[in-house]
Design a protein around this motif. Sequence first.
Motif, mmCIF file in Angstrom:
data_model
loop_
_atom_site.group_PDB
_atom_site.id
_atom_site.type_symbol
_atom_site.label_atom_id
_atom_site.label_comp_id
_atom_site.label_asym_id
_atom_site.label_seq_id
_atom_site.Cartn_x
_atom_site.Cartn_y
_atom_site.Cartn_z
ATOM 1 N N HIS A 43 37.082 39.339 44.209
ATOM 2 C CA HIS A 43 35.698 39.027 43.823
ATOM 3 C C HIS A 43 35.045 40.216 43.144
ATOM 4 O O HIS A 43 34.313 40.068 42.164
ATOM 5 N N LYS A 44 35.338 41.410 43.648
ATOM 6 C CA LYS A 44 34.716 42.616 43.078
ATOM 7 C C LYS A 44 35.131 42.811 41.621
ATOM 8 O O LYS A 44 34.330 43.232 40.786
ATOM 9 N N PHE A 46 37.067 40.508 39.492
ATOM 10 C CA PHE A 46 37.073 39.354 38.579
ATOM 11 C C PHE A 46 35.863 38.438 38.740
ATOM 12 O O PHE A 46 35.443 37.793 37.782
ATOM 13 N N GLY A 47 35.369 38.325 39.990
ATOM 14 C CA GLY A 47 34.292 37.377 40.224
ATOM 15 C C GLY A 47 34.838 36.002 40.559
ATOM 16 O O GLY A 47 35.868 35.566 40.025
#
Lengths: 190, 144
Positions: A43-44, A46-47
């Motif tokens: 998540h950090k 690529f999202g």
Amino acid sequence: MSSSGSYNSPCAACKFLRRKCMPDCIFAPYFPPEEPQKFANVHKIFGASNVTKLLNELLPHQREDAVNSLAYEAEARVRDPVYGCVGAISYLQRQVHRLQKELDTANADLIRCGYGTYDNNNNNNSSGGMVDPLNTMQAPFQASTTPRQWPGGVGDGLGGGYYQSLGIPHPLPWSTDHHANGPEGGGGNM
Amino acid sequence: MSSSATGTSRCAACRNQRRRCPTDCIFSPHFPSTDPERFDAVHRIYGASKVAKMLEEIPPEMRGPAANALHFEAKCRIRDPVYGCVGIISTLNEEIRDTGTELAKLRARVAFLASGAQERQLGQDYTIVDDHWTEQQQIGNVVL
């Protein structure tokens, strides 16, 4: 709180995103609740929406490997915010180059040992008197000398010195025996 | 539409995002307007806000290499959506393993030949009983 399709706790992605984990959650098969850091890293870097988009473009049987490679890249970039995986690639390319040079040296030694030796009777140091007890010289091993054509060219101004302080790249999420594709023949359906 | 305060054109990122390019734009040194594909690739894989956040967390002098690395990884992922640049790592690991194995075999063979050459130089008669090379270097098969 509702659970995922398997009636377990929410997947790591839905826990992180603080949302209901639906039965058809695209993340649930690949981000188990026991591995919260895996999704946190992905998540950090690529999202969540980018990962969803990437996974939706793949066939279901390709998604597990895709998630694992994304997780690997994300972790590499968390460890090395400047070079990420490219640092590992630079390091490995240097290893390949070093081994090729050592192979060249060993080939030269082999030729020296196999040719130009004394034969038993006349002690002539002629190349015609060569005796190879290993039953003729095989062609010296030739490692691949074709220059690799990576997109953009790794090493353009990258140096790699920043990553060297982190040591050897961390192990891949799968056995290299199963993956034989390079960047040209990946499993994508672009 | 509008240009930056200095009157120069917008960087590729600000063009893509359709906004004004400020003088302290974090993207403009690394994503020039002359190479729109570069920003398109990183935007497609990471998104503009993630890229900006990653660059902000890095010292300014290292942002160039970081942008290059992000671009490379994005291109790899576009080319191979399943494995991305991890596919390259896999391939390199295999090549290192295979080359290392061949190197070890070659060195063993060189050592074997070199020991045989030394004996010939001493003028010893010998017969090779078994000329079949094995990994364990069966030099003991040489009968003096």
